[in-house]
Design an enzyme around this catalytic site. Sequence first.
Site, PDB file in Angstrom:
ATOM      1  N   ASP A  37       0.854  -1.188   0.000  1.00 52.75           N
ATOM      2  CA  ASP A  37       0.000   0.000   0.000  1.00 52.75           C
ATOM      3  C   ASP A  37       0.888   1.237   0.000  1.00 52.75           C
ATOM      4  O   ASP A  37       2.040   1.189   0.447  1.00 52.75           O
ATOM      5  CB  ASP A  37      -0.927   0.023   1.219  1.00 52.75           C
ATOM      6  CG  ASP A  37      -2.120   0.948   1.034  1.00 52.75           C
ATOM      7  OD1 ASP A  37      -3.239   0.425   0.858  1.00 52.75           O
ATOM      8  OD2 ASP A  37      -1.946   2.181   1.077  1.00 52.75           O
ATOM      9  N   ASP A  62       3.903   2.179  -4.580  1.00 47.88           N
ATOM     10  CA  ASP A  62       2.886   2.724  -5.488  1.00 47.88           C
ATOM     11  C   ASP A  62       2.428   1.647  -6.469  1.00 47.88           C
ATOM     12  O   ASP A  62       3.234   1.130  -7.253  1.00 47.88           O
ATOM     13  CB  ASP A  62       3.498   3.902  -6.238  1.00 47.88           C
ATOM     14  CG  ASP A  62       2.526   4.614  -7.164  1.00 47.88           C
ATOM     15  OD1 ASP A  62       1.390   4.130  -7.339  1.00 47.88           O
ATOM     16  OD2 ASP A  62       2.923   5.652  -7.724  1.00 47.88           O
ATOM     17  N   ASN A  89      -5.900  -5.028  -5.751  1.00 51.60           N
ATOM     18  CA  ASN A  89      -7.066  -4.363  -5.182  1.00 51.60           C
ATOM     19  C   ASN A  89      -6.922  -2.848  -5.089  1.00 51.60           C
ATOM     20  O   ASN A  89      -7.923  -2.139  -4.987  1.00 51.60           O
ATOM     21  CB  ASN A  89      -7.317  -4.946  -3.781  1.00 51.60           C
ATOM     22  CG  ASN A  89      -8.252  -4.109  -2.956  1.00 51.60           C
ATOM     23  OD1 ASN A  89      -9.451  -4.033  -3.229  1.00 51.60           O
ATOM     24  ND2 ASN A  89      -7.711  -3.446  -1.945  1.00 51.60           N
ATOM     25  N   TYR A 156     -13.701   6.861 -12.962  1.00 57.63           N
ATOM     26  CA  TYR A 156     -13.666   5.665 -12.111  1.00 57.63           C
ATOM     27  C   TYR A 156     -14.413   4.514 -12.783  1.00 57.63           C
ATOM     28  O   TYR A 156     -13.908   3.388 -12.867  1.00 57.63           O
ATOM     29  CB  TYR A 156     -14.286   5.993 -10.753  1.00 57.63           C
ATOM     30  CG  TYR A 156     -14.393   4.805  -9.821  1.00 57.63           C
ATOM     31  CD1 TYR A 156     -13.300   4.414  -9.050  1.00 57.63           C
ATOM     32  CD2 TYR A 156     -15.583   4.091  -9.710  1.00 57.63           C
ATOM     33  CE1 TYR A 156     -13.389   3.334  -8.187  1.00 57.63           C
ATOM     34  CE2 TYR A 156     -15.679   2.999  -8.856  1.00 57.63           C
ATOM     35  CZ  TYR A 156     -14.584   2.623  -8.100  1.00 57.63           C
ATOM     36  OH  TYR A 156     -14.678   1.536  -7.251  1.00 57.63           O
ATOM     37  N   LYS A 160     -12.893   0.886 -14.206  1.00 56.59           N
ATOM     38  CA  LYS A 160     -13.335  -0.414 -13.720  1.00 56.59           C
ATOM     39  C   LYS A 160     -13.914  -1.278 -14.852  1.00 56.59           C
ATOM     40  O   LYS A 160     -13.775  -2.504 -14.830  1.00 56.59           O
ATOM     41  CB  LYS A 160     -14.359  -0.229 -12.598  1.00 56.59           C
ATOM     42  CG  LYS A 160     -13.781   0.431 -11.350  1.00 56.59           C
ATOM     43  CD  LYS A 160     -12.606  -0.353 -10.774  1.00 56.59           C
ATOM     44  CE  LYS A 160     -12.117   0.217  -9.455  1.00 56.59           C
ATOM     45  NZ  LYS A 160     -11.016  -0.573  -8.859  1.00 56.59           N
ATOM     46  N   THR A 191     -15.974   1.710   3.229  1.00 58.14           N
ATOM     47  CA  THR A 191     -14.516   1.762   3.289  1.00 58.14           C
ATOM     48  C   THR A 191     -14.084   3.226   3.393  1.00 58.14           C
ATOM     49  O   THR A 191     -14.925   4.135   3.361  1.00 58.14           O
ATOM     50  CB  THR A 191     -13.879   1.153   2.017  1.00 58.14           C
ATOM     51  OG1 THR A 191     -14.205   1.983   0.888  1.00 58.14           O
ATOM     52  CG2 THR A 191     -14.364  -0.272   1.770  1.00 58.14           C
TER      53      THR A 191
END
Length: 261
Positions: A37, A62, A89, A156, A160, A191
């Site tokens: 992360d 990264d 993820n 976004y 995806k 989240t």
Amino acid sequence: MGRLQGRGTIVTGAGSGIGRATSKLFAAEGASVLCFDKTDGVNETVDAIKKAGGKAIAMQADASSETDVAKAVDTAVKEFGKLDAIYANAGISGGGDPPFFELTADHWRKILDVNLIGVFLAIKHASRVMVPAKKGSIICTASVAGIRSGAGPGPYSASKAGVINLVTTAANFLYGTGVRVNAICPGIIETGMTKPIFDRARERGTDNKIGQLNPLRRYGHPEEIAGAALFLASDDASYVNGHALPVDGGLSSSLPVTGRS
């Protein structure tokens, strides 16, 4: 318990949310986990795993950097002796996007770099060690926003949708290798990325309406996505390949409805 016993794994975006829940579950099921992360939260994830008796190492890097992703794969192989599964993820929402036609190319590139190119890099570098082993599971986070419009901002959503196509394409490029590539398409999950949505709803006292459009009439939790990732990483999914699995309470199963009698 033990569905990933003795396996070497990588989880990106492991500093919080879905990535943290998945890292902890993989470790609880016997895997050694390289938690990757960009944020300091990755160290908290590893600390929690170790306190629970699991095996994990942290890498603060990264997901959109080819150098960092290649290093993560090499480190996992060095530390664990192999790489059995990777969960690509890591992702960003882009924050509060301006109106669609006021978006800049730089804004698009920022989203695509992490959400789509980062996933490609994970597939590319995981494959180079999995193919010689003739086995492995590559899991990618897509979204219901990649299935149809209305579930996220434009860049976004497009990123995806790209992940979903990339998964099917990569699964076929890896024809005959024994390496599986699949995606998970989460619905609305609580989240850090969705925190503003939940905060605004709670301020208005309408948080009970979050997720009301899906048949289960509720939002999801990171642990529910982690469960899907565990399935795809395990031998239970040995014949699942090139698939985008919605985990969304049934949202993507229907056109919008207000209710059923």
